[in-house]
Design a protein around this motif. Structure first.
Motif, PDB file in Angstrom:
ATOM      1  N   UNK A 172      -1.552 -13.011  -3.630  1.00  0.00           N
ATOM      2  CA  UNK A 172      -2.108 -11.653  -3.649  1.00  0.00           C
ATOM      3  C   UNK A 172      -3.603 -11.674  -3.350  1.00  0.00           C
ATOM      4  N   UNK A 173      -4.279 -12.680  -3.899  1.00  0.00           N
ATOM      5  CA  UNK A 173      -5.721 -12.782  -3.646  1.00  0.00           C
ATOM      6  C   UNK A 173      -5.961 -12.919  -2.152  1.00  0.00           C
ATOM      7  N   UNK A 174      -5.116 -13.700  -1.493  1.00  0.00           N
ATOM      8  CA  UNK A 174      -5.242 -13.887  -0.048  1.00  0.00           C
ATOM      9  C   UNK A 174      -5.001 -12.607   0.726  1.00  0.00           C
ATOM     10  N   UNK A 201      -5.731   2.717 -10.838  1.00  0.00           N
ATOM     11  CA  UNK A 201      -6.307   1.948 -11.940  1.00  0.00           C
ATOM     12  C   UNK A 201      -5.744   0.530 -11.870  1.00  0.00           C
ATOM     13  N   UNK A 202      -6.602  -0.430 -11.622  1.00  0.00           N
ATOM     14  CA  UNK A 202      -6.137  -1.814 -11.470  1.00  0.00           C
ATOM     15  C   UNK A 202      -6.239  -2.564 -12.800  1.00  0.00           C
ATOM     16  N   UNK A 261       0.845  -1.203   0.000  1.00  0.00           N
ATOM     17  CA  UNK A 261       0.000   0.000   0.000  1.00  0.00           C
ATOM     18  C   UNK A 261       0.882   1.255   0.000  1.00  0.00           C
ATOM     19  N   UNK A 262       1.940   1.224   0.796  1.00  0.00           N
ATOM     20  CA  UNK A 262       2.849   2.387   0.867  1.00  0.00           C
ATOM     21  C   UNK A 262       3.556   2.603  -0.487  1.00  0.00           C
ATOM     22  N   UNK A 290      -8.631  -4.497  -3.150  1.00  0.00           N
ATOM     23  CA  UNK A 290      -9.719  -3.649  -2.638  1.00  0.00           C
ATOM     24  C   UNK A 290      -9.171  -2.335  -2.106  1.00  0.00           C
ATOM     25  N   UNK A 291      -8.074  -2.415  -1.331  1.00  0.00           N
ATOM     26  CA  UNK A 291      -7.491  -1.194  -0.768  1.00  0.00           C
ATOM     27  C   UNK A 291      -6.978  -0.278  -1.879  1.00  0.00           C
TER      28      UNK A 291
END
Ligand code: SF4
Length: 217
Positions: free
Chosen positions: A61-63, A76-77, A44-45, A68-69
Protein backbone atom coordinates in the motif's frame (compact mmCIF):
# COMPACT_ATOMS: atom_id res chain seq x y z
CA UNK A 1 9.94 -4.01 -23.70
CA UNK A 2 12.37 -6.91 -24.20
CA UNK A 3 11.07 -10.32 -25.21
CA UNK A 4 12.26 -11.77 -21.90
CA UNK A 5 10.28 -9.18 -19.93
CA UNK A 6 7.25 -9.81 -22.11
CA UNK A 7 7.46 -13.57 -21.47
CA UNK A 8 7.98 -13.11 -17.73
CA UNK A 9 4.94 -10.82 -17.58
CA UNK A 10 2.89 -13.29 -19.61
CA UNK A 11 3.94 -16.18 -17.38
CA UNK A 12 3.01 -14.25 -14.25
CA UNK A 13 -0.27 -13.19 -15.79
CA UNK A 14 -1.28 -16.85 -16.12
CA UNK A 15 -0.49 -17.40 -12.44
CA UNK A 16 -2.28 -14.22 -11.37
CA UNK A 17 -5.34 -15.25 -13.39
CA UNK A 18 -5.26 -18.71 -11.84
CA UNK A 19 -5.21 -17.17 -8.35
CA UNK A 20 -8.08 -14.82 -9.27
CA UNK A 21 -10.14 -17.73 -10.54
CA UNK A 22 -9.47 -19.78 -7.39
CA UNK A 23 -10.19 -16.85 -5.07
CA UNK A 24 -13.49 -16.37 -6.90
CA UNK A 25 -14.39 -20.03 -6.38
CA UNK A 26 -13.61 -19.53 -2.70
CA UNK A 27 -16.15 -16.72 -2.45
CA UNK A 28 -13.84 -13.71 -2.61
CA UNK A 29 -14.44 -10.90 -5.07
CA UNK A 30 -11.17 -11.01 -6.96
CA UNK A 31 -9.79 -8.96 -9.78
CA UNK A 32 -6.73 -9.17 -11.99
CA UNK A 33 -4.86 -5.87 -12.28
CA UNK A 34 -2.26 -5.61 -15.01
CA UNK A 35 -0.60 -2.72 -13.22
CA UNK A 36 -0.40 -1.25 -9.73
CA UNK A 37 -2.09 1.83 -11.12
CA UNK A 38 -5.19 -0.24 -11.92
CA UNK A 39 -5.28 -1.34 -8.27
CA UNK A 40 -4.89 2.28 -7.19
CA UNK A 41 -7.87 3.35 -9.34
CA UNK A 42 -10.02 0.48 -8.03
CA UNK A 43 -9.32 1.45 -4.41
CA UNK A 44 -10.09 5.12 -5.06
CA UNK A 45 -13.41 4.18 -6.68
CA UNK A 46 -14.39 1.82 -3.84
CA UNK A 47 -13.39 4.40 -1.23
CA UNK A 48 -15.91 6.88 -2.60
CA UNK A 49 -18.65 5.93 -0.11
CA UNK A 50 -16.34 5.30 2.85
CA UNK A 51 -15.90 7.90 5.56
CA UNK A 52 -13.20 6.10 7.52
CA UNK A 53 -10.39 4.16 5.85
CA UNK A 54 -7.99 2.01 7.85
CA UNK A 55 -4.56 1.08 6.51
CA UNK A 56 -2.95 -2.11 7.69
CA UNK A 57 0.73 -1.22 7.65
CA UNK A 58 1.58 -2.68 4.29
CA UNK A 59 4.58 -2.02 2.05
CA UNK A 60 2.38 -2.80 -0.98
CA UNK A 61 0.00 0.00 0.00
CA UNK A 62 2.85 2.36 0.80
CA UNK A 63 4.18 1.75 -2.70
CA UNK A 64 0.77 2.60 -4.18
CA UNK A 65 0.74 5.98 -2.38
CA UNK A 66 -3.03 5.71 -2.14
CA UNK A 67 -3.21 7.42 1.25
CA UNK A 68 -2.40 10.82 -0.25
CA UNK A 69 -5.27 10.55 -2.74
CA UNK A 70 -7.72 9.40 -0.05
CA UNK A 71 -6.72 12.30 2.15
CA UNK A 72 -7.39 14.70 -0.73
CA UNK A 73 -10.82 13.09 -1.06
CA UNK A 74 -11.56 14.07 2.55
CA UNK A 75 -11.47 10.57 4.02
CA UNK A 76 -10.56 10.07 7.64
CA UNK A 77 -7.45 7.90 7.50
CA UNK A 78 -6.67 5.52 10.35
CA UNK A 79 -2.90 4.96 10.14
CA UNK A 80 -1.35 3.60 13.31
CA UNK A 81 2.18 3.94 11.93
CA UNK A 82 2.05 7.74 11.75
CA UNK A 83 5.30 9.04 13.31
CA UNK A 84 5.06 10.73 16.70
CA UNK A 85 2.10 8.77 18.06
CA UNK A 86 2.22 7.43 21.60
CA UNK A 87 1.63 3.72 22.18
CA UNK A 88 -1.82 4.52 23.54
CA UNK A 89 -2.68 6.56 20.44
CA UNK A 90 -1.43 3.79 18.16
CA UNK A 91 -3.55 1.23 19.96
CA UNK A 92 -6.57 3.52 19.75
CA UNK A 93 -6.19 3.76 15.98
CA UNK A 94 -5.72 -0.01 15.69
CA UNK A 95 -9.00 -0.52 17.55
CA UNK A 96 -10.82 1.92 15.27
CA UNK A 97 -9.41 0.09 12.22
CA UNK A 98 -11.41 -2.92 13.38
CA UNK A 99 -14.68 -1.10 12.67
CA UNK A 100 -13.76 1.24 9.83
CA UNK A 101 -15.78 1.54 6.61
CA UNK A 102 -12.94 0.36 4.39
CA UNK A 103 -9.83 -1.51 5.45
CA UNK A 104 -6.88 -1.66 3.06
CA UNK A 105 -4.10 -4.17 3.47
CA UNK A 106 -1.52 -6.27 1.71
CA UNK A 107 -1.08 -9.98 2.30
CA UNK A 108 1.99 -12.09 2.96
CA UNK A 109 0.99 -14.81 0.52
CA UNK A 110 -1.76 -15.96 -1.85
CA UNK A 111 -1.88 -19.55 -2.98
CA UNK A 112 -2.88 -20.44 -6.51
CA UNK A 113 -5.68 -22.46 -4.92
CA UNK A 114 -7.14 -19.21 -3.56
CA UNK A 115 -6.17 -18.87 0.10
CA UNK A 116 -4.66 -15.86 1.87
CA UNK A 117 -1.89 -16.57 4.38
CA UNK A 118 -0.55 -14.02 6.83
CA UNK A 119 1.78 -13.89 9.80
CA UNK A 120 1.40 -11.05 12.25
CA UNK A 121 2.79 -9.95 15.59
CA UNK A 122 -0.10 -7.99 17.15
CA UNK A 123 -3.03 -9.21 15.07
CA UNK A 124 -4.15 -5.68 14.18
CA UNK A 125 -3.33 -6.28 10.50
CA UNK A 126 -4.95 -9.69 10.18
CA UNK A 127 -7.94 -9.19 12.52
CA UNK A 128 -9.78 -6.65 10.32
CA UNK A 129 -9.20 -8.88 7.29
CA UNK A 130 -11.91 -11.25 8.44
CA UNK A 131 -14.38 -9.33 10.64
CA UNK A 132 -15.23 -5.77 11.55
CA UNK A 133 -14.78 -3.37 8.63
CA UNK A 134 -17.64 -2.97 6.17
CA UNK A 135 -15.32 -3.70 3.28
CA UNK A 136 -11.78 -5.02 2.98
CA UNK A 137 -9.51 -4.65 -0.03
CA UNK A 138 -6.39 -6.81 -0.12
CA UNK A 139 -3.65 -5.91 -2.59
CA UNK A 140 -1.33 -8.74 -3.64
CA UNK A 141 1.60 -8.29 -6.00
CA UNK A 142 2.70 -11.23 -8.15
CA UNK A 143 5.62 -11.87 -5.80
CA UNK A 144 3.09 -13.03 -3.18
CA UNK A 145 1.83 -15.94 -5.27
CA UNK A 146 2.63 -19.41 -3.99
CA UNK A 147 2.09 -22.53 -6.05
CA UNK A 148 1.66 -24.82 -3.08
CA UNK A 149 -0.19 -25.40 0.16
CA UNK A 150 -0.38 -23.43 3.40
CA UNK A 151 2.96 -24.87 4.52
CA UNK A 152 4.64 -23.57 1.37
CA UNK A 153 3.06 -20.16 1.93
CA UNK A 154 4.26 -20.00 5.54
CA UNK A 155 7.72 -21.00 4.34
CA UNK A 156 7.67 -18.12 1.87
CA UNK A 157 6.74 -15.66 4.58
CA UNK A 158 9.45 -16.84 6.96
CA UNK A 159 12.06 -16.96 4.24
CA UNK A 160 11.35 -13.55 2.74
CA UNK A 161 8.80 -11.25 4.32
CA UNK A 162 9.37 -11.77 8.05
CA UNK A 163 13.17 -11.28 8.10
CA UNK A 164 12.92 -8.25 5.81
CA UNK A 165 10.12 -6.74 7.87
CA UNK A 166 11.99 -7.37 11.12
CA UNK A 167 14.98 -5.56 9.64
CA UNK A 168 12.80 -2.70 8.33
CA UNK A 169 11.30 -2.24 11.78
CA UNK A 170 14.77 -2.44 13.40
CA UNK A 171 13.71 -5.34 15.59
CA UNK A 172 16.14 -7.37 17.63
CA UNK A 173 15.51 -10.77 16.03
CA UNK A 174 18.12 -13.14 14.63
CA UNK A 175 16.55 -12.96 11.16
CA UNK A 176 16.93 -9.18 11.05
CA UNK A 177 20.69 -9.73 11.20
CA UNK A 178 21.15 -12.95 9.20
CA UNK A 179 18.21 -12.90 6.77
CA UNK A 180 17.31 -16.46 7.82
CA UNK A 181 14.56 -17.64 10.15
CA UNK A 182 15.75 -19.60 13.18
CA UNK A 183 12.29 -20.00 14.76
CA UNK A 184 13.47 -17.63 17.44
CA UNK A 185 12.19 -17.01 20.92
CA UNK A 186 13.04 -13.34 20.84
CA UNK A 187 10.78 -10.83 22.67
CA UNK A 188 10.74 -8.99 19.34
CA UNK A 189 9.58 -12.07 17.41
CA UNK A 190 7.12 -10.97 14.69
CA UNK A 191 5.81 -14.45 13.92
CA UNK A 192 3.12 -14.84 16.58
CA UNK A 193 -0.17 -15.22 14.72
CA UNK A 194 -0.69 -17.18 11.52
CA UNK A 195 -3.99 -16.81 9.69
CA UNK A 196 -5.32 -18.75 6.72
CA UNK A 197 -8.38 -17.42 4.92
CA UNK A 198 -9.51 -20.54 3.05
CA UNK A 199 -12.82 -19.02 1.98
CA UNK A 200 -14.29 -15.52 2.13
CA UNK A 201 -15.27 -14.84 5.74
CA UNK A 202 -19.04 -15.24 5.86
CA UNK A 203 -20.00 -11.72 6.99
CA UNK A 204 -17.22 -9.66 5.46
CA UNK A 205 -16.94 -8.21 1.96
CA UNK A 206 -13.34 -9.09 1.08
CA UNK A 207 -11.95 -8.05 -2.31
CA UNK A 208 -8.56 -9.28 -3.49
CA UNK A 209 -6.65 -7.43 -6.20
CA UNK A 210 -3.97 -9.62 -7.79
CA UNK A 211 -1.47 -7.35 -9.48
CA UNK A 212 1.01 -8.37 -12.18
CA UNK A 213 3.79 -6.31 -10.61
CA UNK A 214 6.17 -6.84 -7.71
CA UNK A 215 4.64 -5.15 -4.66
CA UNK A 216 5.88 -5.12 -1.08
CA UNK A 217 7.96 -7.86 0.51
S1 SF4 B 1 10.40 -16.77 13.95
FE1 SF4 B 1 11.87 -15.20 14.62
S2 SF4 B 1 13.67 -15.57 13.33
FE2 SF4 B 1 11.94 -16.59 12.33
S3 SF4 B 1 11.21 -15.10 10.85
FE3 SF4 B 1 9.98 -14.90 12.73
S4 SF4 B 1 10.96 -13.27 13.90
FE4 SF4 B 1 12.43 -13.98 12.35
Amino acid sequence: MTQTRELVDWSYEQKCQKAVESLGKNGFTSLYCKTAHEAFEYIVKEADVAETVGLGGSMSLAGLKVADRLREMGKELLIHGTPGLTLEERQGIMRRQLTCDLFLTGTNAVTLSGALINIDANGNRVGPMFFGPKKVIVVAGRNKLVDGDTGAAVKRVKEWAAPANARRLKLNTPCAKTGFCSDCNSPDRVCRITTVLERKPRMTDVRVLVVNEVMGL
